[in-house]
Design an enzyme around this catalytic site. Structure first.
Site, PDB file in Angstrom:
ATOM      1  N   LYS A 114       0.869  -1.180   0.000  1.00  0.00           N
ATOM      2  CA  LYS A 114       0.000   0.000   0.000  1.00  0.00           C
ATOM      3  C   LYS A 114       0.897   1.218   0.000  1.00  0.00           C
ATOM      4  O   LYS A 114       2.065   1.141   0.418  1.00  0.00           O
ATOM      5  CB  LYS A 114      -0.883   0.021   1.250  1.00  0.00           C
ATOM      6  N   ASP A 152      -6.808   4.187  -4.699  1.00  0.00           N
ATOM      7  CA  ASP A 152      -7.485   4.091  -3.398  1.00  0.00           C
ATOM      8  C   ASP A 152      -8.113   5.477  -3.158  1.00  0.00           C
ATOM      9  O   ASP A 152      -8.421   6.179  -4.129  1.00  0.00           O
ATOM     10  CB  ASP A 152      -6.495   3.667  -2.298  1.00  0.00           C
TER      11      ASP A 152
HETATM   12  P1  NAD Z   1     -13.014   7.759  -2.751  1.00  0.00           P
HETATM   13  O1  NAD Z   1     -12.024   8.811  -2.515  1.00  0.00           O
HETATM   14  O2  NAD Z   1     -13.511   7.560  -4.138  1.00  0.00           O
HETATM   15  O3  NAD Z   1     -14.305   7.992  -1.809  1.00  0.00           O
HETATM   16  C1  NAD Z   1     -14.226   8.132  -0.428  1.00  0.00           C
HETATM   17  C2  NAD Z   1     -15.559   8.708   0.045  1.00  0.00           C
HETATM   18  O4  NAD Z   1     -15.582   8.725   1.464  1.00  0.00           O
HETATM   19  C3  NAD Z   1     -15.807  10.149  -0.417  1.00  0.00           C
HETATM   20  O5  NAD Z   1     -17.166  10.294  -0.774  1.00  0.00           O
HETATM   21  C4  NAD Z   1     -15.512  10.973   0.836  1.00  0.00           C
HETATM   22  O6  NAD Z   1     -16.219  12.187   0.844  1.00  0.00           O
HETATM   23  C5  NAD Z   1     -16.014  10.002   1.889  1.00  0.00           C
HETATM   24  N1  NAD Z   1     -15.495  10.268   3.228  1.00  0.00           N
HETATM   25  C6  NAD Z   1     -14.229  10.525   3.619  1.00  0.00           C
HETATM   26  N2  NAD Z   1     -14.182  10.711   4.948  1.00  0.00           N
HETATM   27  C7  NAD Z   1     -15.439  10.559   5.391  1.00  0.00           C
HETATM   28  C8  NAD Z   1     -16.040  10.628   6.671  1.00  0.00           C
HETATM   29  N3  NAD Z   1     -15.323  10.886   7.758  1.00  0.00           N
HETATM   30  N4  NAD Z   1     -17.374  10.409   6.755  1.00  0.00           N
HETATM   31  C9  NAD Z   1     -18.096  10.132   5.674  1.00  0.00           C
HETATM   32  N5  NAD Z   1     -17.593  10.052   4.437  1.00  0.00           N
HETATM   33  C10 NAD Z   1     -16.283  10.269   4.306  1.00  0.00           C
HETATM   34  O7  NAD Z   1     -12.378   6.419  -2.172  1.00  0.00           O
HETATM   35  P2  NAD Z   1     -12.787   4.917  -2.482  1.00  0.00           P
HETATM   36  O8  NAD Z   1     -11.849   4.400  -3.498  1.00  0.00           O
HETATM   37  O9  NAD Z   1     -14.266   4.823  -2.694  1.00  0.00           O
HETATM   38  O10 NAD Z   1     -12.371   4.233  -1.098  1.00  0.00           O
HETATM   39  C11 NAD Z   1     -13.280   4.158   0.004  1.00  0.00           C
HETATM   40  C12 NAD Z   1     -12.870   2.981   0.864  1.00  0.00           C
HETATM   41  O11 NAD Z   1     -12.878   1.792   0.074  1.00  0.00           O
HETATM   42  C13 NAD Z   1     -11.450   3.077   1.471  1.00  0.00           C
HETATM   43  O12 NAD Z   1     -11.438   2.477   2.735  1.00  0.00           O
HETATM   44  C14 NAD Z   1     -10.634   2.257   0.509  1.00  0.00           C
HETATM   45  O13 NAD Z   1      -9.436   1.755   1.104  1.00  0.00           O
HETATM   46  C15 NAD Z   1     -11.611   1.151   0.186  1.00  0.00           C
HETATM   47  N6  NAD Z   1     -11.275   0.422  -1.038  1.00  0.00           N
HETATM   48  C16 NAD Z   1     -11.285   1.057  -2.260  1.00  0.00           C
HETATM   49  C17 NAD Z   1     -10.929   0.315  -3.387  1.00  0.00           C
HETATM   50  C18 NAD Z   1     -10.978   0.923  -4.767  1.00  0.00           C
HETATM   51  O14 NAD Z   1     -10.781   0.146  -5.742  1.00  0.00           O
HETATM   52  N7  NAD Z   1     -11.277   2.201  -4.938  1.00  0.00           N
HETATM   53  C19 NAD Z   1     -10.566  -1.035  -3.264  1.00  0.00           C
HETATM   54  C20 NAD Z   1     -10.586  -1.633  -2.016  1.00  0.00           C
HETATM   55  C21 NAD Z   1     -10.941  -0.882  -0.908  1.00  0.00           C
END
Ligand code: NAD
Length: 420
Positions: A111, A151
């Site tokens: 990561k 991410d």
């Molecule tokens: P992203 O940046 O696209 O979206 C994150 C969202 O969370 C945004 O809408 C943001 O406004 C919101 N957010 C941030 N802090 C917040 C809070 N305190 N309260 C409420 N909302 C909040 O990111 P993503 O890629 O969707 O990732 C989200 C989660 O999914 C993370 O934990 C990430 O590690 C996990 N994840 C993502 C992927 C991927 O392929 N994108 C893969 C595996 C895991």
């Protein structure tokens, strides 16, 4: 089990707790397996300087943790967020290591991230900072060594920038050195929606096992970015109603249901879920405690705590986010009978299609959307069923069963490799 400490301390404690029934030290004496499996291979910390548009220079801490490559080249996303720390990156790399084992993908865990308020940068500053990171890491990443992906706050645009900067630094094309790229730059169909889709698919399997019909069921989503939006789209396709949702700036609700496609357009246009027509503002914690059948935490770590979990009403939770609940919350929810599809399975759709993208890049032969989604669905459903059956047989949680399966696999491979 250790309930205090940093996120990595707790991730390690959770792993050791779930490894207990496997009796690693007793079964393999003198092999130091608990240490070998919980200490990262390499932690890289770098300083990135960025010349801002106004000519001033700012400095940022950035990290890449290569946790373990017993299963294959390191693999894991890049997070650009002010909260990023070496400790958080270590925990996320550790979960990646387990995740690839859960869905049987030939990658190790890694990561990375930059501690930066990325959203506050101009487009040109974002590009400079991202490319700088790729150049600084140029000798540490590559198709056969370590393959980054998106991410929080990173997406296809950043992956294309990284790929281009890496190519300039190394002087060669290697499309498979990064995944989650835009389609024209060697991306895979289905990668953008893979994480959210996978979260919904595993949730739907768990709902069926719990006897809850998704058609007409209510659900709530915390975090409306890539993972949250695509999970919501898939749930709505199965007839479920989104009744509460939030992002980092606002929370909204409507007991009758929110139009997910229109909400995604609204978020794209305004940058926030606030003021979506037909919705009412609510307090952000109400999203987690909403009166609904399903809950999808899709933001950051430790969102569901011991304080809030007694009020969580959802019957099934699918963890789109990594580490979205504390250990105490897990125990409270397990005792309450809430089914939790753990992150290392629920959000493994992203790394699964990243793997498919890597395979397609290496062959320079690209699959149709239908083929990608069919292979993704099969892998996730098969993994879910294997974990569910183990959990049923051992009368334990899906998380315990997922960890045990993953630990058995990484132990087997570590031992086959010898002791040096
Ligand atoms: P992203 O940046 O696209 O979206 C994150 C969202 O969370 C945004 O809408 C943001 O406004 C919101 N957010 C941030 N802090 C917040 C809070 N305190 N309260 C409420 N909302 C909040 O990111 P993503 O890629 O969707 O990732 C989200 C989660 O999914 C993370 O934990 C990430 O590690 C996990 N994840 C993502 C992927 C991927 O392929 N994108 C893969 C595996 C895991």
């Amino acid at each position: 089990m250790q309930l205090e400490g940093t996120v990595f301390d707790r991730a390690k404690a959770l792993f050791l707790h779930y490894a207990e029934p496997l009796q690693l030290d007793a079964k393999y004496p003198g092999m130091a397996l608990p240490q070998r499996l919980t200490i990262p291979d390499k932690s890289i910390t770098v300083r990135l300087t960025l010349q801002k548009d106004n000519g001033t220079v700012e400095v940022f801490d950035a990290y890449r943790v290569q946790f373990n490559d017993d299963l294959g080249p390191y693999k894991g996303g890049l997070r650009f967020h002010p909260q990023v720390s070496l400790d958080e990156v270590k925990a996320l790399a550790f979960w990646m290591y387990l995740k690839t084992a859960v869905v049987s993908i030939p990658f190790g865990g890694a990561k990375g991230g930059i501690a930066v308020d990325y959203k506050a940068l101009s487009l040109a500053e974002k590009e400079r900072l991202t490319k700088k990171f790729a150049i600084v890491l140029a000798n540490d990443i590559g198709a056969d060594t370590d393959i980054p992906a998106p991410d929080v706050n990173t997406g296809p645009r950043e992956m294309a920038w990284m790929s281009h900067a890496w190519r300039m630094a190394r002087g060669k094309y290697e499309r498979a050195m990064i995944t989650g790229k835009p389609l024209d730059n060697g991306g895979s169909l289905g990668r953008t929606e893979a994480t959210g889709y996978g979260c919904a698919i595993t949730l739907l399997e768990a709902a069926r096992d719990k006897g809850v019909d998704p058609n007409g069921a209510r659900y709530a989503v915390q975090g409306f970015g890539n993972a949250g939006q695509y999970a919501a789209l898939e749930m709505s396709r199965h007839g479920s109603r989104l009744i509460a949702v939030c992002d980092s700036r606002a929370a909204i609700g409507n007991p009758e249901g929110l139009d997910v496609e229109a909400l995604i357009r609204h978020k794209e246009q305004t940058g926030c879920v606030a003021d979506f027509p037909g919705s009412k503002p609510i307090d952000p914690p109400e999203v987690l405690t909403a009166d609904c059948e399903f809950l999808i935490p899709a933001a950051l770590e430790d969102a569901i705590t011991k304080e809030i979990s007694p009020d969580v009403k959802a019957k099934v939770i699918s963890e789109a986010a990594n580490g979205p609940m504390t250990q105490e919350a897990m125990e409270i929810l397990f005792k309450k009978g809430t089914v939790v599809v753990p992150d290392i399975l629920a959000n493994a759709g992203g790394v699964t299609v990243s793997y498919f993208e890597w395979v397609q890049n290496r062959q320079e032969y690209y699959w149709t959307h239908e083929v990608v989604m069919e292979r993704l669905t099969k892998r996730l459903v098969d993994s879910y069923r294997r974990i569910y059956e183990r959990a049923q047989a051992e009368k334990t949680s899906l998380r315990q069963a997922a960890y045990e399966g993953a630990i058995e696999r990484v132990v087997r491979i570590a031992l086959e490799r010898g002791t040096q």
